[in-house]
Write a protein that holds these residues in place. Structure first.
Motif, PDB file in Angstrom:
ATOM      1  N   ILE A  22       0.818  -1.217   0.000  1.00 55.94           N
ATOM      2  CA  ILE A  22       0.000   0.000   0.000  1.00 55.94           C
ATOM      3  C   ILE A  22       0.847   1.261   0.000  1.00 55.94           C
ATOM      4  O   ILE A  22       0.312   2.374  -0.002  1.00 55.94           O
ATOM      5  CB  ILE A  22      -0.960   0.035   1.214  1.00 55.94           C
ATOM      6  CG1 ILE A  22      -0.194  -0.046   2.532  1.00 55.94           C
ATOM      7  CG2 ILE A  22      -1.988  -1.085   1.117  1.00 55.94           C
ATOM      8  CD1 ILE A  22      -1.078   0.113   3.766  1.00 55.94           C
ATOM      9  N   GLY A  23       2.159   1.112  -0.010  1.00 57.13           N
ATOM     10  CA  GLY A  23       3.052   2.254   0.045  1.00 57.13           C
ATOM     11  C   GLY A  23       2.909   3.164  -1.160  1.00 57.13           C
ATOM     12  O   GLY A  23       2.800   2.705  -2.304  1.00 57.13           O
ATOM     13  N   GLY A  24       2.886   4.470  -0.911  1.00 54.84           N
ATOM     14  CA  GLY A  24       2.828   5.430  -2.000  1.00 54.84           C
ATOM     15  C   GLY A  24       1.451   5.678  -2.566  1.00 54.84           C
ATOM     16  O   GLY A  24       1.275   6.520  -3.454  1.00 54.84           O
ATOM     17  N   LYS A  25       0.460   4.968  -2.107  1.00 53.23           N
ATOM     18  CA  LYS A  25      -0.901   5.151  -2.615  1.00 53.23           C
ATOM     19  C   LYS A  25      -1.649   6.176  -1.778  1.00 53.23           C
ATOM     20  O   LYS A  25      -1.598   6.139  -0.552  1.00 53.23           O
ATOM     21  CB  LYS A  25      -1.662   3.818  -2.613  1.00 53.23           C
ATOM     22  CG  LYS A  25      -1.106   2.748  -3.532  1.00 53.23           C
ATOM     23  CD  LYS A  25      -1.983   1.509  -3.486  1.00 53.23           C
ATOM     24  CE  LYS A  25      -1.525   0.459  -4.496  1.00 53.23           C
ATOM     25  NZ  LYS A  25      -0.229  -0.128  -4.144  1.00 53.23           N
ATOM     26  N   ARG A  26      -2.340   7.077  -2.431  1.00 53.62           N
ATOM     27  CA  ARG A  26      -3.195   8.031  -1.732  1.00 53.62           C
ATOM     28  C   ARG A  26      -4.583   7.417  -1.617  1.00 53.62           C
ATOM     29  O   ARG A  26      -5.334   7.371  -2.588  1.00 53.62           O
ATOM     30  CB  ARG A  26      -3.260   9.352  -2.491  1.00 53.62           C
ATOM     31  CG  ARG A  26      -1.936  10.105  -2.507  1.00 53.62           C
ATOM     32  CD  ARG A  26      -2.108  11.464  -3.162  1.00 53.62           C
ATOM     33  NE  ARG A  26      -0.878  12.230  -3.127  1.00 53.62           N
ATOM     34  CZ  ARG A  26      -0.753  13.467  -3.615  1.00 53.62           C
ATOM     35  NH1 ARG A  26      -1.811  14.056  -4.191  1.00 53.62           N
ATOM     36  NH2 ARG A  26       0.406  14.101  -3.552  1.00 53.62           N
ATOM     37  N   LEU A  27      -4.893   6.940  -0.449  1.00 58.80           N
ATOM     38  CA  LEU A  27      -6.121   6.176  -0.244  1.00 58.80           C
ATOM     39  C   LEU A  27      -7.076   6.924   0.684  1.00 58.80           C
ATOM     40  O   LEU A  27      -6.665   7.461   1.714  1.00 58.80           O
ATOM     41  CB  LEU A  27      -5.789   4.810   0.360  1.00 58.80           C
ATOM     42  CG  LEU A  27      -4.828   3.924  -0.454  1.00 58.80           C
ATOM     43  CD1 LEU A  27      -4.419   2.706   0.356  1.00 58.80           C
ATOM     44  CD2 LEU A  27      -5.478   3.492  -1.766  1.00 58.80           C
ATOM     45  N   LYS A  28      -8.338   6.916   0.285  1.00 62.79           N
ATOM     46  CA  LYS A  28      -9.373   7.494   1.132  1.00 62.79           C
ATOM     47  C   LYS A  28     -10.299   6.414   1.687  1.00 62.79           C
ATOM     48  O   LYS A  28     -10.778   6.518   2.810  1.00 62.79           O
ATOM     49  CB  LYS A  28     -10.195   8.519   0.347  1.00 62.79           C
ATOM     50  CG  LYS A  28      -9.413   9.750  -0.070  1.00 62.79           C
ATOM     51  CD  LYS A  28     -10.320  10.736  -0.813  1.00 62.79           C
ATOM     52  CE  LYS A  28      -9.551  11.992  -1.203  1.00 62.79           C
ATOM     53  NZ  LYS A  28     -10.419  12.960  -1.943  1.00 62.79           N
TER      54      LYS A  28
END
Length: 422
Positions: free
Chosen positions: A26-32
């Motif tokens: 999940i690194g580097g992902k902009r997650l909402k």
């Protein structure tokens, strides 16, 4: 994303090694907003509960929902949620999959394709249906978490199975299970490219791959109460599954030199509450059973036949009366035609007279058990003779000289004779 692969066959992966892989995924992902799809309590030794809890912790500040891949199973109780995932995930974050009505059709697999993969045994088209939750565009990422292990319907569990069955609809579940039943368990269990898996792969390629799903796959071994994750595979395509299959076939397929005359299987009451689930004792040992042998199932938690009222009713009505008879009835009885997964279950649970099944349930009567064509043993009587606390996994010689083969959890592997599968 590139497939993340971590393996350690000698000692298993440490929690920190697992956490590092999850962080990388999940690194580097902009997650909402993220949806986690783990198995339910019936995959207690999958490591998926721990992994789901780790992801939930890592995704602090992100809206996270958990949708257990129930398939046809009953919804998880709060007690089961805590037992499997721990206390860190609040109950309100859990969603419940409804396989009968909470799904949307993505497309259709042609009858010609089904006919081809089944060798002409079935030619019905197949609707690809999945949970409405997976189609919610507000999810930035869907993490499908599960265990690769030998399986009676698809050959090797998980990967797309978590989506099209665990979060699938009645048409897909029913017909895919019947496809497995007519092709025969012995031709499917422990194999990768089974007829059913080819259908799942088709669904993945043409429909599921368009969704933001990343697969998180484990291969585990369990000894006594200790479970080790030997392999962890995270990615969007089949590469990780291919590696996981090979490792699982190496560690979860158990080959015996001679047929088993008496097999005793224990069903942990925290996992197994119905014969729908508990018949893994039959599926996973049948290839090792001797003709005329006895399979004794210690089932203290079994209180029903089906996981829902409709399937329970069908099992009680017809019973485990043999493959040919069930297939014959399925061609003319409406309730079986409308619930082909139940018909397939009855085929899978029938031994066709090759060996005998003796159930020792905690919460079903002799009359109920014998009415579905199983033999009955009182649980107290069975436990007195075959005490799980004193038996070791594998061969045991009883005080009276009887040799038995003991399986402490049938969900953890597959038992067969040397040369049967690979």
């Amino acid at each position: 994303m590139n497939t993340i692969i971590a393996e350690n066959e000698l000692r298993g992966l440490s929690p920190q090694e697992i956490r590092n892989c999850l962080t990388e995924s999940i690194g580097g992902k902009r997650l909402k907003k993220v949806l986690l799809i783990p198995p339910d309590i019936t995959r207690l030794q999958s490591g998926a509960g721990m992994i789901a809890a780790m992801y939930y912790e890592m995704l602090e500040g992100v809206e996270v929902d958990i949708l257990p891949a129930l398939g046809t199973h009953a919804p998880m109780t709060r007690e089961q949620q805590i037992s499997f995932f721990g206390k860190s995930i609040p109950q309100e974050r859990f969603l419940v999959h409804n396989w009968r009505s909470g799904v949307t059709k993505l497309g259709k697999i042609s009858g010609e394709f089904i006919k081809d993969v089944s060798g002409g045994l079935i030619d019905s088209p197949l609707d690809v249906e999945i949970s409405d939750y997976l189609l919610d565009p507000s999810y930035d990422l869907i993490l499908s978490i599960g265990q690769v292990v030998p399986h009676e319907v698809v050959g090797m569990a998980n990967y797309t199975k978590n989506i099209v069955v665990g979060c699938g609809g009645s048409n897909f579940i029913n017909l895919s299970h019947m496809l497995g039943a007519v092709c025969g368990l012995e031709q499917i269990m422990g194999k990768d490219h089974s007829p059913v898996r080819k259908v799942f792969d088709y669904a993945q390629e043409h429909f599921i791959s368009k969704l933001p799903i990343v697969y998180v796959l484990t291969v585990t071994v369990t000894q006594s109460e200790k479970t080790d994750i030997l392999g962890l595979y995270i990615g969007k395509d089949r590469e990780g599954f291919n590696r996981a299959v090979k490792l699982s076939q190496k560690h979860n397929l158990n080959y015996l030199k001679k047929p088993v005359k008496t097999c005793v299987v224990y069903l942990d009451e925290t996992e197994f509450h119905s014969t729908w689930l508990g018949n893994k004792a039959i599926y996973r040992t049948r290839m090792a059973m001797a003709d005329g042998g006895r399979l004794i199932i210690l089932a203290p938690g079994v209180a029903a036949f089906g996981e829902d009222l409709e399937n329970d009713k069908i099992i009680r009505k017809y019973g485990y009366i043999g493959r040919d008879r069930i297939l014959e009835l399925s061609a003319k009885e409406t309730d079986l035609q409308n619930n082909l997964s139940a018909a397939a279950h009855l085929v899978h649970g029938s031994t066709d007279g090759r060996f005998s099944v003796f159930y020792a349930p905690g919460k079903l009567s002799r009359q109920e058990v014998e009415a579905v064509s199983f033999n009955y043993i009182a649980l107290s009587e069975a436990l007195e003779k075959y005490d799980p606390k004193t038996l070791k996994h594998g061969y045991n010689t009883m005080p009276d000289g009887e040799e038995i083969f003991y399986v402490e959890n049938p969900a953890l592997g597959l038992w067969a004779l040397e040369g049967d599968i690979l």
